[in-house]
Design an enzyme around this catalytic site. Structure first.
Site, PDB file in Angstrom:
ATOM      1  N   ASP A 155       6.529 -14.865  -1.402  1.00  0.00           N
ATOM      2  CA  ASP A 155       5.782 -16.129  -1.435  1.00  0.00           C
ATOM      3  C   ASP A 155       6.626 -17.233  -2.079  1.00  0.00           C
ATOM      4  OD1 ASP A 155       3.625 -14.658  -0.396  1.00  0.00           O
ATOM      5  OD2 ASP A 155       3.117 -13.980  -2.413  1.00  0.00           O
ATOM      6  N   HIS A 184      -1.175 -11.983  -3.774  1.00  0.00           N
ATOM      7  CA  HIS A 184      -0.293 -11.963  -2.608  1.00  0.00           C
ATOM      8  C   HIS A 184      -1.100 -11.737  -1.329  1.00  0.00           C
ATOM      9  CE1 HIS A 184       3.022 -11.292   0.046  1.00  0.00           C
ATOM     10  NE2 HIS A 184       2.551 -10.104   0.348  1.00  0.00           N
TER      11      HIS A 184
HETATM   12  P1  NAI Z   1       7.022   0.329   8.389  1.00  0.00           P
HETATM   13  O1  NAI Z   1       5.920   1.060   9.061  1.00  0.00           O
HETATM   14  O2  NAI Z   1       8.148  -0.164   9.211  1.00  0.00           O
HETATM   15  O3  NAI Z   1       7.619   1.213   7.227  1.00  0.00           O
HETATM   16  C1  NAI Z   1       6.830   1.906   6.329  1.00  0.00           C
HETATM   17  C2  NAI Z   1       7.528   3.194   6.030  1.00  0.00           C
HETATM   18  O4  NAI Z   1       6.737   3.892   5.074  1.00  0.00           O
HETATM   19  C3  NAI Z   1       7.676   4.118   7.272  1.00  0.00           C
HETATM   20  O5  NAI Z   1       9.017   4.509   7.424  1.00  0.00           O
HETATM   21  C4  NAI Z   1       6.757   5.281   6.936  1.00  0.00           C
HETATM   22  O6  NAI Z   1       7.216   6.525   7.448  1.00  0.00           O
HETATM   23  C5  NAI Z   1       6.819   5.260   5.413  1.00  0.00           C
HETATM   24  N1  NAI Z   1       5.749   6.026   4.798  1.00  0.00           N
HETATM   25  C6  NAI Z   1       4.471   6.224   5.205  1.00  0.00           C
HETATM   26  N2  NAI Z   1       3.839   7.052   4.358  1.00  0.00           N
HETATM   27  C7  NAI Z   1       4.727   7.372   3.384  1.00  0.00           C
HETATM   28  C8  NAI Z   1       4.672   8.177   2.229  1.00  0.00           C
HETATM   29  N3  NAI Z   1       3.566   8.837   1.887  1.00  0.00           N
HETATM   30  N4  NAI Z   1       5.770   8.283   1.479  1.00  0.00           N
HETATM   31  C9  NAI Z   1       6.903   7.620   1.793  1.00  0.00           C
HETATM   32  N5  NAI Z   1       7.020   6.846   2.885  1.00  0.00           N
HETATM   33  C10 NAI Z   1       5.942   6.716   3.662  1.00  0.00           C
HETATM   34  O7  NAI Z   1       6.351  -0.876   7.566  1.00  0.00           O
HETATM   35  P2  NAI Z   1       7.059  -2.137   6.905  1.00  0.00           P
HETATM   36  O8  NAI Z   1       7.050  -3.275   7.839  1.00  0.00           O
HETATM   37  O9  NAI Z   1       8.339  -1.692   6.315  1.00  0.00           O
HETATM   38  O10 NAI Z   1       5.997  -2.479   5.739  1.00  0.00           O
HETATM   39  C11 NAI Z   1       5.814  -1.619   4.642  1.00  0.00           C
HETATM   40  C12 NAI Z   1       4.718  -2.132   3.720  1.00  0.00           C
HETATM   41  O11 NAI Z   1       5.095  -3.366   3.107  1.00  0.00           O
HETATM   42  C13 NAI Z   1       3.403  -2.427   4.424  1.00  0.00           C
HETATM   43  O12 NAI Z   1       2.335  -2.015   3.615  1.00  0.00           O
HETATM   44  C14 NAI Z   1       3.403  -3.927   4.544  1.00  0.00           C
HETATM   45  O13 NAI Z   1       2.113  -4.470   4.695  1.00  0.00           O
HETATM   46  C15 NAI Z   1       4.020  -4.314   3.239  1.00  0.00           C
HETATM   47  N6  NAI Z   1       4.548  -5.681   3.174  1.00  0.00           N
HETATM   48  C16 NAI Z   1       4.518  -6.280   1.957  1.00  0.00           C
HETATM   49  C17 NAI Z   1       4.965  -7.568   1.797  1.00  0.00           C
HETATM   50  C18 NAI Z   1       4.948  -8.204   0.446  1.00  0.00           C
HETATM   51  O14 NAI Z   1       5.264  -9.400   0.352  1.00  0.00           O
HETATM   52  N7  NAI Z   1       4.650  -7.513  -0.635  1.00  0.00           N
HETATM   53  C19 NAI Z   1       5.476  -8.353   2.943  1.00  0.00           C
HETATM   54  C20 NAI Z   1       5.533  -7.602   4.157  1.00  0.00           C
HETATM   55  C21 NAI Z   1       5.054  -6.329   4.254  1.00  0.00           C
END
Ligand code: NAI
Length: 337
Positions: A155, A184
């Site tokens: 942000d 957030h």
């Molecule tokens: P993605 O689906 O590409 O990657 C998530 C990864 O987490 C996958 O490789 C999956 O296998 C893994 N995963 C699932 N369960 C797991 C577990 N129990 N232990 C370890 N790994 C596990 O998703 P992406 O795009 O990388 O997003 C990840 C998270 O970050 C989402 O919750 C998303 O909403 C959040 N996010 C947060 C932001 C922020 O500003 N804080 C901004 C953008 C996304």
């Protein structure tokens, strides 16, 4: 010897974030954990000729806890982009049930294997997942509020970029470090443009432009979700933002003083300034504010900026506080049920 673990390292955020950590010379060991595809990511990053050692950890089954334990053992910093990202039409809160369970499991692993680590939570909805980490670590008797960070840095990054785009002749995004407070998610995100380096430029905008700018920061994630058209949410900018906070923490851990960053934190009275901050945000237990980082974590909350906001920002803060209170309750209820 500094060890960093990335949980969710094979994901859209996890991969570029792990790459950035791999390139940091302060890191001696990089542990990559995921439930899929992580050996490939580890092999790939492992070929880079920076000096840190790279290890990947993939559980052999849903019940296997040894891979997570090995990834976490000895970690100083744990960064968590594990979970499911937002799809078009999904709000961050829709993600809650899936990501809440994932976060609870990972928090238990941290409590058992690296209870003294700095924990940086990226998994959404951050407003609720950070309270889940806090409550789970508390239950296990290892909670230190000065080491738990909700990553709201994206942000700030967006707030800097978007105001600079309005003044392309006179400014660069790196001229700014906007204080973005609150939470957030949508209207819980409150960029305080009337303060500090943006004051002069923000003052030149008319009311409509100000509203549009604030709305763009609050809902900037939607621009990415729509442009990716079904392929997920922000990953590259998020990896950069997550790394930016991790980099500041790495500096603080190695003795650099005076580093101030905004993070979503537990306003626990053990932290200097947290009690004062809590009074200013209607008693909320979690809020994003600038904090002073030290070797052992958050040393002080810089709450004074909340006394400097203008009337419009006061209104934005009230909306944020009302929403955040529900988000926090939801996380606490999940973790304590
Ligand atoms: P993605 O689906 O590409 O990657 C998530 C990864 O987490 C996958 O490789 C999956 O296998 C893994 N995963 C699932 N369960 C797991 C577990 N129990 N232990 C370890 N790994 C596990 O998703 P992406 O795009 O990388 O997003 C990840 C998270 O970050 C989402 O919750 C998303 O909403 C959040 N996010 C947060 C932001 C922020 O500003 N804080 C901004 C953008 C996304």
């Amino acid at each position: 010897m500094v060890k960093v673990a990335v949980l969710g390292a094979a994901g859209g955020i996890g991969q570029p974030l792990s790459l950035l950590v791999k390139l940091n010379a302060k890191v001696d060991e990089l542990a990559l954990f995921d439930v899929v595809n992580v050996p490939g990511v580890g092999a790939d990053l492992g070929h880079i000729n920076s000096d840190s050692k790279t290890q990947s950890y993939l559980p052999s089954s849903k019940e296997d806890k040894t891979a997570l334990a090995a990834a976490l053992k000895g970690s100083d910093i744990v960064i968590i982009p594990a979970g499911v990202p937002r799809k078009p039409g999904m709000t961050r809160d829709d993600l809650f049930n899936i990501n809440a369970s994932i976060c609870q499991g990972l928090a238990e692993g941290i409590a058992e294997n690296s209870p003294k680590a700095f924990v940086l939570v990226i998994s959404n909805p951050v407003n609720s997942t950070v309270p889940i980490f806090a409550e789970t670590l508390k239950k296990k008797g290892v909670y230190d509020p000065s080491r738990l960070f909700g990553v709201t840095t994206l942000d700030i990054v967006r707030a800097n970029t978007f105001i600079s785009q309005l003044f392309p002749q006179d400014t660069k995004p790196s001229d700014f470090n906007v204080r973005v407070v609150g939470g957030h998610s949508g209207e819980t995100i409150v960029p305080l443009y009337s303060l500090g380096s943006t004051k002069k430029y923000y003052g030149e905008l008319n009311e409509e432009q100000k509203k549009a700018l604030i709305h763009r920061v609050q809902f900037g994630g939607d621009e990415v979700v729509q442009a990716k058209n079904g392929a997920g949410s922000a990953t590259l900018s998020m990896a950069y933002a997550g790394y930016r906070l991790a980099e500041q923490i790495l500096k603080a851990v190695s003795g650099e003083t005076g580093i101030v960053e905004c993070t979503y934190l537990n306003l626990d009275s053990k932290i200097k300034g947290a009690a004062e901050a809590k009074t200013l945000v209607n008693g909320l237990d979690f809020f994003s504010l600038p904090v002073v980082l030290g070797k052992d974590g958050i040393e002080e909350v810089k709450y004074d900026i909340l006394n400097e906001v203008n009337d419009d920002e006061k209104k934005l803060l009230q909306v944020a506080i009302d929403q955040l209170s529900k988000n926090i309750e939801k996380g606490v209820a999940f973790a304590t049920k």
